[in-house]
Design a protein around this motif. Structure first.
Motif, PDB file in Angstrom:
ATOM      1  N   UNK A 134       0.798  -1.101   0.034  1.00 21.28           N
ATOM      2  CA  UNK A 134      -0.043  -0.018   0.032  1.00 21.28           C
ATOM      3  C   UNK A 134       1.052   1.072   0.026  1.00 21.28           C
ATOM      4  N   UNK A 135       0.939   2.016  -0.951  1.00 18.99           N
ATOM      5  CA  UNK A 135       1.608   3.346  -1.002  1.00 18.99           C
ATOM      6  C   UNK A 135       1.312   4.354   0.045  1.00 18.99           C
ATOM      7  N   UNK A 136       2.187   4.873   0.797  1.00 23.70           N
ATOM      8  CA  UNK A 136       2.325   5.712   1.813  1.00 23.70           C
ATOM      9  C   UNK A 136       1.691   7.127   1.235  1.00 23.70           C
ATOM     10  N   UNK A 137       2.018   7.675   0.182  1.00 17.50           N
ATOM     11  CA  UNK A 137       1.555   9.142  -0.421  1.00 17.50           C
ATOM     12  C   UNK A 137       0.672   9.053  -1.292  1.00 17.50           C
ATOM     13  N   UNK A 138       0.557  10.197  -1.971  1.00 21.52           N
ATOM     14  CA  UNK A 138      -0.879  10.365  -2.976  1.00 21.52           C
ATOM     15  C   UNK A 138      -0.681   9.346  -4.005  1.00 21.52           C
ATOM     16  N   UNK A 139      -1.575   8.875  -4.640  1.00 20.04           N
ATOM     17  CA  UNK A 139      -1.480   7.784  -5.636  1.00 20.04           C
ATOM     18  C   UNK A 139      -2.890   8.184  -6.680  1.00 20.04           C
ATOM     19  N   UNK A 140      -2.662   8.040  -7.827  1.00 17.62           N
ATOM     20  CA  UNK A 140      -3.814   8.112  -8.594  1.00 17.62           C
ATOM     21  C   UNK A 140      -4.654   6.795  -8.920  1.00 17.62           C
ATOM     22  N   UNK A 141      -5.955   6.548  -8.564  1.00 18.70           N
ATOM     23  CA  UNK A 141      -6.649   5.258  -8.801  1.00 18.70           C
ATOM     24  C   UNK A 141      -7.740   5.571 -10.170  1.00 18.70           C
ATOM     25  N   UNK A 142      -7.651   4.745 -11.029  1.00 19.78           N
ATOM     26  CA  UNK A 142      -8.611   4.812 -12.046  1.00 19.78           C
ATOM     27  C   UNK A 142      -9.450   3.407 -11.646  1.00 19.78           C
ATOM     28  N   UNK A 143     -10.905   3.506 -12.262  1.00 19.60           N
ATOM     29  CA  UNK A 143     -11.877   2.250 -12.035  1.00 19.60           C
ATOM     30  C   UNK A 143     -12.898   2.813 -12.512  1.00 19.60           C
ATOM     31  N   UNK A 144     -14.045   1.883 -12.007  1.00 19.29           N
ATOM     32  CA  UNK A 144     -15.415   2.079 -12.313  1.00 19.29           C
ATOM     33  C   UNK A 144     -16.095   2.170 -11.146  1.00 19.29           C
ATOM     34  N   UNK A 145     -16.974   3.071 -11.221  1.00 18.53           N
ATOM     35  CA  UNK A 145     -17.829   3.449 -10.029  1.00 18.53           C
ATOM     36  C   UNK A 145     -19.038   2.707  -9.884  1.00 18.53           C
ATOM     37  N   UNK A 146     -19.167   2.059  -8.800  1.00 17.43           N
ATOM     38  CA  UNK A 146     -20.336   1.022  -8.439  1.00 17.43           C
ATOM     39  C   UNK A 146     -20.895   1.511  -7.235  1.00 17.43           C
ATOM     40  N   UNK A 147     -22.267   1.055  -7.104  1.00 19.66           N
ATOM     41  CA  UNK A 147     -22.924   1.384  -5.822  1.00 19.66           C
ATOM     42  C   UNK A 147     -22.351   0.688  -4.479  1.00 19.66           C
ATOM     43  N   UNK A 148     -21.697  -0.331  -4.956  1.00 22.56           N
ATOM     44  CA  UNK A 148     -21.105  -1.251  -3.705  1.00 22.56           C
ATOM     45  C   UNK A 148     -19.726  -1.936  -4.119  1.00 22.56           C
ATOM     46  N   UNK A 149     -19.139  -2.650  -3.265  1.00 25.22           N
ATOM     47  CA  UNK A 149     -17.936  -3.351  -3.716  1.00 25.22           C
ATOM     48  C   UNK A 149     -18.046  -4.754  -4.171  1.00 25.22           C
ATOM     49  N   UNK A 150     -19.174  -5.150  -4.219  1.00 20.16           N
ATOM     50  CA  UNK A 150     -19.701  -6.434  -4.558  1.00 20.16           C
ATOM     51  C   UNK A 150     -20.417  -7.080  -3.637  1.00 20.16           C
ATOM     52  N   UNK A 151     -21.540  -7.694  -3.711  1.00 23.81           N
ATOM     53  CA  UNK A 151     -22.292  -8.439  -2.786  1.00 23.81           C
ATOM     54  C   UNK A 151     -22.204  -9.909  -2.829  1.00 23.81           C
ATOM     55  N   UNK A 152     -22.268 -10.611  -1.716  1.00 21.91           N
ATOM     56  CA  UNK A 152     -22.246 -12.163  -1.564  1.00 21.91           C
ATOM     57  C   UNK A 152     -23.428 -12.452  -0.738  1.00 21.91           C
ATOM     58  N   UNK A 153     -24.045 -13.842  -1.083  1.00 26.49           N
ATOM     59  CA  UNK A 153     -25.120 -14.289  -0.414  1.00 26.49           C
ATOM     60  C   UNK A 153     -24.569 -14.403   1.212  1.00 26.49           C
ATOM     61  N   UNK A 154     -25.870 -13.951   2.140  1.00 29.65           N
ATOM     62  CA  UNK A 154     -25.520 -13.638   3.562  1.00 29.65           C
ATOM     63  C   UNK A 154     -26.736 -14.139   4.145  1.00 29.65           C
ATOM     64  N   UNK A 155     -26.689 -15.017   5.118  1.00 29.98           N
ATOM     65  CA  UNK A 155     -27.864 -15.203   6.009  1.00 29.98           C
ATOM     66  C   UNK A 155     -27.737 -14.096   7.303  1.00 29.98           C
ATOM     67  N   UNK A 156     -28.928 -13.468   7.496  1.00 31.54           N
ATOM     68  CA  UNK A 156     -28.713 -12.373   8.252  1.00 31.54           C
ATOM     69  C   UNK A 156     -27.633 -11.348   8.019  1.00 31.54           C
ATOM     70  N   UNK A 157     -27.049 -10.552   9.238  1.00 28.12           N
ATOM     71  CA  UNK A 157     -26.341  -9.704   8.988  1.00 28.12           C
ATOM     72  C   UNK A 157     -25.061  -9.889   9.948  1.00 28.12           C
ATOM     73  N   UNK A 158     -25.144 -10.957  10.597  1.00 28.07           N
ATOM     74  CA  UNK A 158     -24.040 -11.128  11.636  1.00 28.07           C
ATOM     75  C   UNK A 158     -22.549 -11.059  11.161  1.00 28.07           C
ATOM     76  N   UNK A 159     -22.424 -11.506   9.667  1.00 26.50           N
ATOM     77  CA  UNK A 159     -21.269 -11.565   9.210  1.00 26.50           C
ATOM     78  C   UNK A 159     -20.647 -10.229   8.636  1.00 26.50           C
ATOM     79  N   UNK A 160     -21.384  -9.275   8.742  1.00 28.71           N
ATOM     80  CA  UNK A 160     -21.235  -7.830   8.130  1.00 28.71           C
ATOM     81  C   UNK A 160     -21.234  -6.865   9.320  1.00 28.71           C
ATOM     82  N   UNK A 161     -21.327  -7.256  10.623  1.00 30.90           N
ATOM     83  CA  UNK A 161     -21.496  -6.353  11.788  1.00 30.90           C
ATOM     84  C   UNK A 161     -20.450  -5.207  11.602  1.00 30.90           C
TER      85      UNK A 161
END
Length: 251
Positions: A134-161
């Motif tokens: 992980x760079x310590x200073x400023x860095x330029x990132x290019x990418x695609x803007x999405x509503x979330x970082x990806x979603x996986x199937x989850x029973x309840x929300x305990x695993x995302x507390x």
């Protein structure tokens, strides 16, 4: 002409009405699935159009999700290494691993989450995180803007507390409340190589139209079967009635 008369003679009002309603209902469901497929294809076309549009250079301002969703973006900032979440159960080529999601500070009052890429799991220790740069200073990132970082199937929300470093899913708004970070309402799925040895061959989003076409074929098939079954039963009953009332045929 004889077949039509036989068919009409064998029809009974109530069964004919029930079969007609069944045919109409299944045909309507098939048409609805076709419309759903067309909507998904149109949405996919918009996504592809947005991905090929000019890159948006994100500045020191607040953006809405609709401003940038599915668009290519470029942003410069400094990674906050103490604000990182590892999204669990993200296999790649049948190997277990994480998505590394880290906050990037772009201005004193603006932060954006970046899905930096895929990291393999340490098979000896489930909770251990393999090293990555992980760079310590400023860095330029290019990418695609999405509503979330990806979603996986989850029973309840305990695993995302809140407070978990390793989670199943991550909601941007919830994470902003949890950390008090001034987060932009989207996640940048990084595409450029920054020498961190993370893998970023993001899967293309599935539009789901094939599934709708499959359901459409099933419903239309059921509609056709009901219609043919009703006609066959009416025709057979008409022939029996004709035979019963025709003395020459009985003989």
């Amino acid at each position: 002409m004889y077949a039509l008369k036989t068919l009409l003679r064998g029809m009974r009002p109530v069964p004919a009405l029930l079969i007609l309603l069944g045919v109409m209902l299944t045909a309507a469901l098939g048409a609805w699935q076709y419309q759903r497929a067309q909507m998904r294809l149109a949405r996919q076309a918009l996504i592809e159009q947005a991905e090929h549009a000019p890159v948006i250079a994100l500045g020191a301002q607040t953006y809405s999700l609709s401003d940038v969703v599915n668009r290519r973006v470029r942003v410069t900032g400094r990674f906050l290494q103490n604000r990182v979440v590892y999204l669990d159960n993200r296999p790649r080529n049948e190997l277990p691993g994480f998505y590394v999601v880290m906050a990037l500070q772009t201005a004193p009052d603006h932060v954006v989450l970046v899905n930096r890429g895929w990291l393999p799991r340490d098979l000896r220790d489930r909770a251990a995180i393999m090293p990555y740069a992980t760079p310590a200073g400023d860095i330029t990132i290019e990418g695609i803007a999405q509503p979330d970082a990806s979603r996986a199937f989850e029973l309840g929300q305990g695993g995302s507390a809140a407070g978990l470093v390793i989670r199943q899913n991550l909601d941007v708004a919830d994470y902003a409340r949890e950390t008090s970070l001034p987060l932009q309402p989207f996640v940048v799925m990084q595409t450029n190589d920054t020498g961190d040895h993370l893998l970023r061959d993001w899967p293309a989003p599935a539009n789901g139209a094939d599934r709708n076409y499959g359901y459409m074929a099933q419903w239309f098939g059921m509609s056709l079967i009901l219609a043919l079954l009703g006609l066959r039963l009416a025709y057979r009953r008409g022939r029996r009635l004709a035979t019963a009332t025709d003395p020459f045929k009985r003989a």
